[in-house]
Design an enzyme around this catalytic site. Structure first.
Site, PDB file in Angstrom:
ATOM      1  CB  SER A  80      -4.040   3.616   3.134  1.00  0.00           C
ATOM      2  OG  SER A  80      -4.987   2.892   2.593  1.00  0.00           O
ATOM      3  CG  ASP A 329      -3.941  -0.291   0.144  1.00  0.00           C
ATOM      4  OD1 ASP A 329      -3.516  -1.004   0.687  1.00  0.00           O
ATOM      5  OD2 ASP A 329      -3.806   0.559   0.392  1.00  0.00           O
ATOM      6  CG  ASP A 331      -3.147  -0.029   4.675  1.00  0.00           C
ATOM      7  OD1 ASP A 331      -3.232   0.445   3.311  1.00  0.00           O
ATOM      8  OD2 ASP A 331      -4.006  -0.321   5.526  1.00  0.00           O
ATOM      9  NE  ARG A 576     -13.162  12.112  -3.430  1.00  0.00           N
ATOM     10  CZ  ARG A 576     -12.021  12.869  -2.986  1.00  0.00           C
ATOM     11  NH1 ARG A 576     -10.978  12.612  -4.340  1.00  0.00           N
ATOM     12  NH2 ARG A 576     -11.104  12.620  -2.643  1.00  0.00           N
TER      13      ARG A 576
END
Length: 617
Positions: A80, A329, A331, A576
């Site tokens: 990806s 992106d 893919d 995150r």
């Protein structure tokens, strides 16, 4: 031009176990890797670590098909938006969506089996439990059900040899393999969904190959554009705004750049036939080989950095206007839009803005037929990463239902199916689609019967024509950059908007994303939709205090309030951080305070985080 897929029939040997064992033993698990894990979109690692898991997933895909009584499944070789050295696999279930959650556990178990003996034992157990082979599931004693596996790959140099391993392993299981070659991830999912045609509603034509995919979407797109030439309120006629006459597509130096040209060929044919209503000129940049895959270009870079993409394509291919741009992106399952205004300032329209545009358009059209809005339940699924301004706009202006789901497309996709008859989901990163449930198709049938014989200029009839083509235009299996690009462009054309007008619907709250490396991410847990930390308890208490302090510093009136949340990474030992505030300085400050809390309370490793300063063009 589209290439026909290659079909490989399964091997027929007296002892398939021996061939499977030889394949598994020839590609052992790397000693440098303790365990393979299945993320929100499958396995993803540096390419040299993947031969082991790809052999086993070739076997696994055949197993999954067998467990479904021979329904066809898919395996997409891609990493990806990751950099070129990485690769991975996304598995598609027979409905075209992502692999069933229960089977993710089986995939992980097979990927981590220590050797061929343990792997074969697990294979036979799965066969015994999930198929009717009999004899304990021993594939050498009784013929297995029909098995069909679709394979696709992106443009990475190692995707071809990795795909070859998947094909060999699936065939060793006795599966028929349909190799589509280089395709986008959404195309592979589309092929699988359409191959199992009994799952398609009658309103969507069955098209199982690349030519069919392009034709069904291009013709649906053109049909939607043509509704703009019919008189009536809200229709802009046959002329495009000058600023939207050319759409520049940043292909991220990946597969999407190659595939979008196939639509251009169809558009040229339509023009030759006189079907010119609304069709823009497509100008694609950043092809494979022009520059490094996903490097300083593509949807991930543009959305996360909030910066325009680098244009690698040689200028000899034509000057590039920056008034109407989009980025895929690697893919082509994510998309964001962006433009530079007359002063040269960059503006981003991410997945949140797309969700607002698409959901408001669909609800407007539905209300032209059903003014009270009771026949079909519409809504938008967002994650905690959705900008707070977009959520308020959806609730207060669009007046639609909003559900917050756990981060990850497989979670938002499931929530859209579960909660709504027409469910719109777009993650902020640009991955999203629209799902239409049975009640929507019943609504279309009832409206068709009710409006039959009325003037084609009747506004309800125009709405019906628009709504009827959407399920074919919008990829029903997974987010699709090419499909979403055409949907958004058509909506802008029908409304007579450019990106500037769309951008001004609401102003995003300034935000900041960051991460902190920790010794063990498992000590951090969150609530179901990841908007609050559950453990360690002191972390959420301190985060709330920081948010309260920021709210007191930044008076926000009736607008969205500053907020911050943290969640453990799904792929690495890191936490995150996402923060929003009324100013960029406030968002940076709030994110930094969260990073320091994580570092101190959750076992941060390395040097302490440094204060954050965001620079914007």
């Amino acid at each position: 031009m589209p290439v026909s897929p290659k079909i490989y029939h399964g091997n027929s040997t007296p002892s398939p176990d021996a061939e499977l064992a030889a394949l598994i033993d020839a590609h052992p698990k790397p000693s440098s890797l303790s365990e393979y894990s299945y993320g929100t979109a499958g396995f993803r690692y540096e390419a040299s670590l993947l031969p082991c898991v790809f052999v086993r997933m070739g076997i696994f895909a055949a197993l999954r098909s067998a467990s479904l009584g021979g329904e066809e499944v898919g395996a997409m070789i891609t990493a990806s938006h990751n950099a070129e050295p990485d690769n991975g696999m996304k598995l598609a279930d027979s409905h075209g969506g992502m692999l069933d959650a229960a089977w993710e556990e089986h995939a992980v178990s097979l990927a981590n089996a220590p050797d061929s003996q343990h792997a074969l034992a697990l294979i036979h157990t799965l066969l015994s439990q999930h198929t009717s082979t009999g004899d304990g599931g021993n594939s050498s004693k009784k013929k297995l059900p029909k098995m069909v596996v679709h394979i696709g790959r992106d443009t990475r140099s190692h995707s071809l040899p990795l795909a070859a391993l998947v094909i060999r392993a699936s065939r060793a299981m006795g599966a028929t393999v349909i190799d589509h070659g280089e395709v986008t991830t959404p195309q592979l999912h589309h092929f699988v969904m359409h191959a199992n045609g009994h799952m398609l509603p009658s309103i969507i034509p069955q098209r199982c190959n690349e030519s069919g995919y392009c034709e069904i979407m291009a013709m649906s797109y053109a049909a939607l554009l043509r509704t703009g030439s019919v008189g009536g309120k809200g229709n802009v006629g046959k002329q495009r705004l000058h600023s939207t006459s050319t759409l520049v597509i940043d292909g991220a130096c990946g597969i999407g750049a190659l595939k979008i040209n196939q639509f251009q060929h169809i558009f040229e044919k339509l023009r030759a036939e006189g079907c010119t209503v609304g069709l823009p000129t497509l100008h694609t940049v950043n092809f494979p080989g022009d520059g490094p895959l996903n490097d300083k270009c593509g949807a991930e870079y543009v959305q996360k950095q909030q910066l325009p993409p680098r244009l690698y394509t040689p200028s000899s291919k034509g000057a590039v206007s920056k008034r109407y741009m989009t980025s895929f992106d690697g893919d082509a399952d994510r998309i964001v839009f962006h433009f530079e205004d007359e002063a040269g300032k960059f503006h981003l329209l991410d997945g949140d803005k797309i969700a607002v545009l698409v959901s408001s358009f669909i609800q407007d059209e539905l209300r032209c037929i059903d003014p009270e809005g009771k026949a079909v339940k519409c809504g938008v699924v967002q994650t905690a990463y959705a900008n707070g301004s977009s959520t308020l706009y959806l609730k207060n202006v669009v007046k639609t239902n909003v559900v917050i789901a756990k981060t990850g497309v497989k979670f938002v996709h499931a929530a859209a199916h579960h909660h709504f008859d027409v469910g719109v989901y777009f993650e902020a990163n640009g991955h999203g689609t629209v799902l239409f449930g049975p009640k929507f198709y019943d609504f279309i049938s009832a409206a068709d019967a009710k409006l039959r014989g009325t003037s084609r200029h009747n506004r309800a009839n125009i709405a019906l024509r628009r709504l009827r083509v959407l399920p074919a235009l919008v990829n029903q299996s997974v987010g699709d950059a090419m499909s979403d690009m055409m949907l958004v462009d058509a909506i802008l054309f029908l409304r007579g908007w450019d990106l500037s007008t769309w951008s001004k619907l609401y102003s995003d709250m300034p935000s900041k994303q960051a991460k902190v490396k920790v010794a063990d991410r498992s000590i951090i847990t969150t609530n179901e939709n990841e908007t609050a930390a559950v453990a360690p308890a002191a972390l959420q208490i301190a985060l709330q205090a920081a948010m309260d302090d920021m709210i007191s510093q930044e008076s926000s009136g009736n607008g969205p309030k500053p907020r911050c949340f943290v969640r453990p990474s799904g792929t690495e030992d890191a936490v995150r951080v996402y923060a929003e505030a009324n100013t960029q300085k406030g968002a940076d400050t709030l994110a930094y305070e969260a990073m320091m809390l994580i570092y101190k309370l959750c076992g941060g490793v390395g040097a302490p985080p440094q204060p954050l300063i965001t620079n914007r063009l």
